[in-house]
Enzyme design. Structure first.
Site, PDB file in Angstrom:
ATOM      1  CE1 TYR A 177       0.414   1.853   4.225  1.00  0.00           C
ATOM      2  CE2 TYR A 177       0.641  -0.509   4.599  1.00  0.00           C
ATOM      3  CZ  TYR A 177       0.813   0.796   5.023  1.00  0.00           C
ATOM      4  OH  TYR A 177       1.390   1.051   6.247  1.00  0.00           O
ATOM      5  CB  CYS A 178       1.748   3.821  -1.756  1.00  0.00           C
ATOM      6  SG  CYS A 178       0.726   3.669  -3.239  1.00  0.00           S
ATOM      7  NE  ARG A 179       3.524   9.936  -0.753  1.00  0.00           N
ATOM      8  CZ  ARG A 179       4.455  10.622  -1.384  1.00  0.00           C
ATOM      9  NH1 ARG A 179       4.254  11.008  -2.634  1.00  0.00           N
ATOM     10  NH2 ARG A 179       5.597  10.899  -0.776  1.00  0.00           N
ATOM     11  CB  CYS A 183       0.117   6.645  -4.450  1.00  0.00           C
ATOM     12  SG  CYS A 183       1.828   6.332  -3.953  1.00  0.00           S
TER      13      CYS A 183
END
Length: 222
Positions: A177-179, A183
């Site tokens: 996962y990220c932003r 993203c």
């Protein structure tokens, strides 16, 4: 009773926050700051702007009350003023997604096609975490992980992923996962992992959406 001039002044004040967000670079800054506090120099690098331009954008957001600042030594750090700012940014994004016709083309031009990427919902990830049969990777920059992350997630910034693959347990399914939905860090991570023969998927949204739902969050000791 107020007159129309006073009403105009009120409504002008009410839209000041929207006016401050009426610039793509300032929206990018809010998107980054939704991950956690950052100094001006790092923010400038994140949005690919000069230090002077970034400072001007931040001052505009500061005047509108959308961000806060503090000084530590020679560095100035910024953060969103409250969770309401994050909700405002998310509402603006979702409204554009629903009503701006060409946005879909712009999104595809930027992120490419995700049809070949495994995707997992927030609810599914919660279930898998309870069962303990998944490895979660936070592939954002280290300062964002330190500011807050999904409990149990490993910090593995996407730029370091190839050199640190051995740190990820073999045989486990991986969720990166990220932003947020725009993203690309998690997309890149999934492509690297599947290219190495690992089973991997990305979280549909990102850490801000997880936090906004009131789900558990950890911070790194500093």
């Amino acid at each position: 009773m107020g007159d129309h001039q006073e009403k105009e002044a009120l409504f002008d004040a009410l839209v000041e926050a929207a006016k401050a967000l009426g610039n793509g670079r300032r929206a990018e800054l809010i998107d980054v700051l939704a991950q956690g506090e950052r100094p001006v120099d790092e923010l400038a690098a994140e949005i690919h702007q000069s230090l002077a331009n970034t400072s001007q954008h931040l001052q505009r957001l500061l005047r509108a009350g959308l961000v806060c600042s503090r000084r530590s030594g020679t560095r100035v750090y910024y953060s969103v003023a409250s969770p309401a700012v994050e909700r405002l940014w998310r509402a603006l994004r979702e409204t554009a997604e629903a009503h701006v016709g060409e946005l879909g083309d712009l999104v595809r031009a930027y992120i490419g096609e995700r049809d070949q990427l495994g995707m997992i919902t927030r609810d599914e990830l919660r279930r898998r975490l309870r069962e303990g049969d998944v490895v979660v990777l936070d592939v954002r920059p280290q300062p964002e992980y330190d500011a807050g992350h999904i409990p149990g997630a490993l910090s593995l910034p996407v730029a370091d992923l190839k050199s640190r693959l051995r740190e990820i347990p073999q045989g486990s399914e991986i969720v990166a996962y990220c932003r947020g939905p725009y993203c690309l860090y998690a997309d890149d991570a999934v492509r690297v992992l599947t290219g190495e023969g690992r089973r991997a998927a990305r979280l549909e949204e990102g850490f801000p959406e997880w936090k906004e739902e009131g789900l558990p969050v950890e911070q790194s000791a500093t």
